[in-house]
Design a protein around this motif. Structure first.
Motif, PDB file in Angstrom:
ATOM      1  N   GLU A 181       0.847  -1.202   0.000  1.00 11.75           N
ATOM      2  CA  GLU A 181       0.000   0.000   0.000  1.00 11.75           C
ATOM      3  C   GLU A 181       0.879   1.247   0.000  1.00 11.75           C
ATOM      4  O   GLU A 181       2.079   1.175   0.200  1.00 11.75           O
ATOM      5  N   ARG A 182       0.254   2.390  -0.159  1.00 10.89           N
ATOM      6  CA  ARG A 182       0.986   3.657  -0.153  1.00 10.89           C
ATOM      7  C   ARG A 182       1.017   4.218   1.262  1.00 10.89           C
ATOM      8  O   ARG A 182       0.073   4.864   1.704  1.00 10.89           O
ATOM      9  N   ASP A 183       2.074   3.924   1.990  1.00 10.29           N
ATOM     10  CA  ASP A 183       2.267   4.470   3.332  1.00 10.29           C
ATOM     11  C   ASP A 183       3.774   4.553   3.557  1.00 10.29           C
ATOM     12  O   ASP A 183       4.446   3.524   3.624  1.00 10.29           O
ATOM     13  N   ASP A 184       4.281   5.753   3.661  1.00 10.87           N
ATOM     14  CA  ASP A 184       5.729   5.930   3.764  1.00 10.87           C
ATOM     15  C   ASP A 184       6.328   5.338   5.032  1.00 10.87           C
ATOM     16  O   ASP A 184       7.508   5.008   5.053  1.00 10.87           O
ATOM     17  N   SER A 185       5.533   5.184   6.093  1.00 11.15           N
ATOM     18  CA  SER A 185       6.101   4.675   7.343  1.00 11.15           C
ATOM     19  C   SER A 185       6.097   3.143   7.416  1.00 11.15           C
ATOM     20  O   SER A 185       6.833   2.572   8.213  1.00 11.15           O
ATOM     21  N   ILE A 186       5.295   2.491   6.600  1.00 16.56           N
ATOM     22  CA  ILE A 186       5.225   1.029   6.656  1.00 16.56           C
ATOM     23  C   ILE A 186       5.932   0.456   5.432  1.00 16.56           C
ATOM     24  O   ILE A 186       5.500   0.646   4.299  1.00 16.56           O
ATOM     25  N   LYS A 187       7.036  -0.235   5.682  1.00 14.89           N
ATOM     26  CA  LYS A 187       7.840  -0.797   4.596  1.00 14.89           C
ATOM     27  C   LYS A 187       7.590  -2.293   4.420  1.00 14.89           C
ATOM     28  O   LYS A 187       7.699  -2.818   3.323  1.00 14.89           O
ATOM     29  N   TYR A 188       7.309  -2.986   5.538  1.00  9.74           N
ATOM     30  CA  TYR A 188       7.202  -4.440   5.511  1.00  9.74           C
ATOM     31  C   TYR A 188       6.031  -4.904   6.373  1.00  9.74           C
ATOM     32  O   TYR A 188       5.537  -4.163   7.223  1.00  9.74           O
ATOM     33  N   VAL A 189       5.656  -6.164   6.153  1.00  6.46           N
ATOM     34  CA  VAL A 189       4.647  -6.818   6.975  1.00  6.46           C
ATOM     35  C   VAL A 189       5.255  -8.106   7.498  1.00  6.46           C
ATOM     36  O   VAL A 189       5.892  -8.857   6.754  1.00  6.46           O
ATOM     37  N   ARG A 208       6.678  -0.843  11.058  1.00  6.26           N
ATOM     38  CA  ARG A 208       6.696   0.594  10.772  1.00  6.26           C
ATOM     39  C   ARG A 208       8.087   1.160  10.978  1.00  6.26           C
ATOM     40  O   ARG A 208       8.774   0.803  11.930  1.00  6.26           O
ATOM     41  N   GLN A 209       8.452   2.076  10.098  1.00  9.13           N
ATOM     42  CA  GLN A 209       9.709   2.784  10.265  1.00  9.13           C
ATOM     43  C   GLN A 209       9.411   4.135  10.893  1.00  9.13           C
ATOM     44  O   GLN A 209       8.587   4.900  10.388  1.00  9.13           O
ATOM     45  N   THR A 210      10.064   4.411  12.014  1.00 10.51           N
ATOM     46  CA  THR A 210       9.823   5.658  12.741  1.00 10.51           C
ATOM     47  C   THR A 210      10.617   6.801  12.112  1.00 10.51           C
ATOM     48  O   THR A 210      11.454   6.585  11.231  1.00 10.51           O
ATOM     49  N   GLU A 211      10.377   8.000  12.588  1.00  8.00           N
ATOM     50  CA  GLU A 211      11.066   9.179  12.052  1.00  8.00           C
ATOM     51  C   GLU A 211      12.573   9.090  12.221  1.00  8.00           C
ATOM     52  O   GLU A 211      13.325   9.640  11.424  1.00  8.00           O
ATOM     53  N   ASP A 212      13.031   8.396  13.281  1.00  9.35           N
ATOM     54  CA  ASP A 212      14.482   8.273  13.478  1.00  9.35           C
ATOM     55  C   ASP A 212      15.091   7.074  12.733  1.00  9.35           C
ATOM     56  O   ASP A 212      16.264   6.774  12.881  1.00  9.35           O
ATOM     57  N   GLY A 213      14.273   6.375  11.936  1.00  7.33           N
ATOM     58  CA  GLY A 213      14.787   5.302  11.091  1.00  7.33           C
ATOM     59  C   GLY A 213      14.730   3.911  11.689  1.00  7.33           C
ATOM     60  O   GLY A 213      15.082   2.941  11.030  1.00  7.33           O
ATOM     61  N   THR A 214      14.285   3.803  12.948  1.00  4.78           N
ATOM     62  CA  THR A 214      14.174   2.478  13.551  1.00  4.78           C
ATOM     63  C   THR A 214      12.841   1.843  13.153  1.00  4.78           C
ATOM     64  O   THR A 214      11.961   2.499  12.606  1.00  4.78           O
ATOM     65  N   PHE A 215      12.708   0.551  13.458  1.00  2.00           N
ATOM     66  CA  PHE A 215      11.493  -0.190  13.114  1.00  2.00           C
ATOM     67  C   PHE A 215      10.784  -0.646  14.380  1.00  2.00           C
ATOM     68  O   PHE A 215      11.419  -1.026  15.365  1.00  2.00           O
ATOM     69  N   VAL A 216       9.442  -0.608  14.353  1.00  4.51           N
ATOM     70  CA  VAL A 216       8.604  -1.084  15.451  1.00  4.51           C
ATOM     71  C   VAL A 216       7.511  -1.975  14.868  1.00  4.51           C
ATOM     72  O   VAL A 216       7.164  -1.862  13.689  1.00  4.51           O
ATOM     73  N   VAL A 217       6.960  -2.854  15.715  1.00  5.33           N
ATOM     74  CA  VAL A 217       5.948  -3.804  15.267  1.00  5.33           C
ATOM     75  C   VAL A 217       4.557  -3.296  15.580  1.00  5.33           C
ATOM     76  O   VAL A 217       4.284  -2.841  16.690  1.00  5.33           O
ATOM     77  N   GLY A 218       3.664  -3.384  14.604  1.00  2.00           N
ATOM     78  CA  GLY A 218       2.247  -3.131  14.829  1.00  2.00           C
ATOM     79  C   GLY A 218       1.853  -1.670  14.843  1.00  2.00           C
ATOM     80  O   GLY A 218       2.600  -0.787  14.432  1.00  2.00           O
ATOM     81  N   LEU A 219       0.633  -1.466  15.346  1.00  2.00           N
ATOM     82  CA  LEU A 219       0.083  -0.116  15.433  1.00  2.00           C
ATOM     83  C   LEU A 219       0.830   0.690  16.483  1.00  2.00           C
ATOM     84  O   LEU A 219       1.422   0.131  17.412  1.00  2.00           O
ATOM     85  N   GLU A 220       0.773   1.999  16.347  1.00  2.00           N
ATOM     86  CA  GLU A 220       1.474   2.867  17.288  1.00  2.00           C
ATOM     87  C   GLU A 220       0.934   2.685  18.703  1.00  2.00           C
ATOM     88  O   GLU A 220      -0.273   2.607  18.921  1.00  2.00           O
ATOM     89  N   GLU A 228       6.957   1.569  22.876  1.00  2.00           N
ATOM     90  CA  GLU A 228       7.274   0.641  21.797  1.00  2.00           C
ATOM     91  C   GLU A 228       8.732   0.218  21.880  1.00  2.00           C
ATOM     92  O   GLU A 228       9.593   1.011  22.250  1.00  2.00           O
ATOM     93  N   LYS A 229       8.992  -1.027  21.534  1.00  2.00           N
ATOM     94  CA  LYS A 229      10.363  -1.514  21.416  1.00  2.00           C
ATOM     95  C   LYS A 229      10.782  -1.266  19.978  1.00  2.00           C
ATOM     96  O   LYS A 229      10.094  -1.669  19.053  1.00  2.00           O
ATOM     97  N   ASP A 230      11.903  -0.571  19.805  1.00  2.00           N
ATOM     98  CA  ASP A 230      12.347  -0.287  18.448  1.00  2.00           C
ATOM     99  C   ASP A 230      13.615  -1.068  18.125  1.00  2.00           C
ATOM    100  O   ASP A 230      14.352  -1.492  18.998  1.00  2.00           O
ATOM    101  N   PHE A 231      13.813  -1.268  16.816  1.00  2.00           N
ATOM    102  CA  PHE A 231      14.907  -2.083  16.316  1.00  2.00           C
ATOM    103  C   PHE A 231      15.588  -1.351  15.162  1.00  2.00           C
ATOM    104  O   PHE A 231      14.930  -0.650  14.399  1.00  2.00           O
TER     105      PHE A 231
END
Length: 112
Positions: A37-45, A60-72, A76-79
Motif C-alpha cells: 500500500e501507499r504508506d511511507d512509514s510502513i515498509k514491511y509486513v 513501521r519505520q519511525t522518524e528516526d529510522g528504527t522499526f517497530v511492530v504493529g500499530l502505534e 514501543e520496542k524499536d529495532f
C-alpha cells in the motif's frame, strides 16, 4: 548492515500467498514481505501463523529510522532493522492480536 530482502524468510508475496506458505506450520511460523500500500512509514509486513490463525503485523519505520511492530503504542520496542526485530522475537514473546484472536508466540522464521 544486512538487508531483510537477503534473508530466507523474506518473500515477495501478497497476503494470500503468505498465508498459503505458512498454513499448517508450527505456531510462530513467520515470514517478512513487502507492504504494497501507499504508506511511507510502513515498509514491511510480518506475517505470523499461530493457533490456526494468521496475523499480519506492520513493521513501521519511525522518524528516526528504527522499526517497530504493529500499530502505534505509547511504549514501543524499536529495532535498527526488520532483521533485528525478527531475531529478538525468536527469543522473546510477541503478542499478536487481530479480530480473530490474541496469541503470544516466539517467532520461527520459515526457511527456503
Amino acid at each position: 548492515m544486512p538487508v531483510v530482502e537477503a534473508k530466507p524468510y523474506f518473500r515477495l508475496v501478497d497476503r494470500e500467498s503468505a498465508e498459503d506458505l505458512l498454513r499448517g506450520g508450527i505456531d510462530g511460523a513467520c515470514l517478512v514481505r513487502p507492504f504494497k500500500e501507499r504508506d511511507d512509514s510502513i515498509k514491511y509486513v510480518l506475517s505470523v501463523y499461530a493457533q490456526e490463525k494468521f496475523f499480519h503485523l506492520h513493521l513501521r519505520q519511525t522518524e528516526d529510522g528504527t522499526f517497530v511492530v504493529g500499530l502505534e503504542k505509547p511504549i514501543e520496542k524499536d529495532f535498527p532493522s526488520p532483521i533485528h526485530c525478527v531475531d529478538y522475537y525468536r527469543h522473546h514473546n510477541l503478542r499478536c492480536i487481530n479480530s480473530s484472536g490474541n496469541v503470544v508466540v516466539t517467532l520461527k522464521p520459515i526457511s527456503e
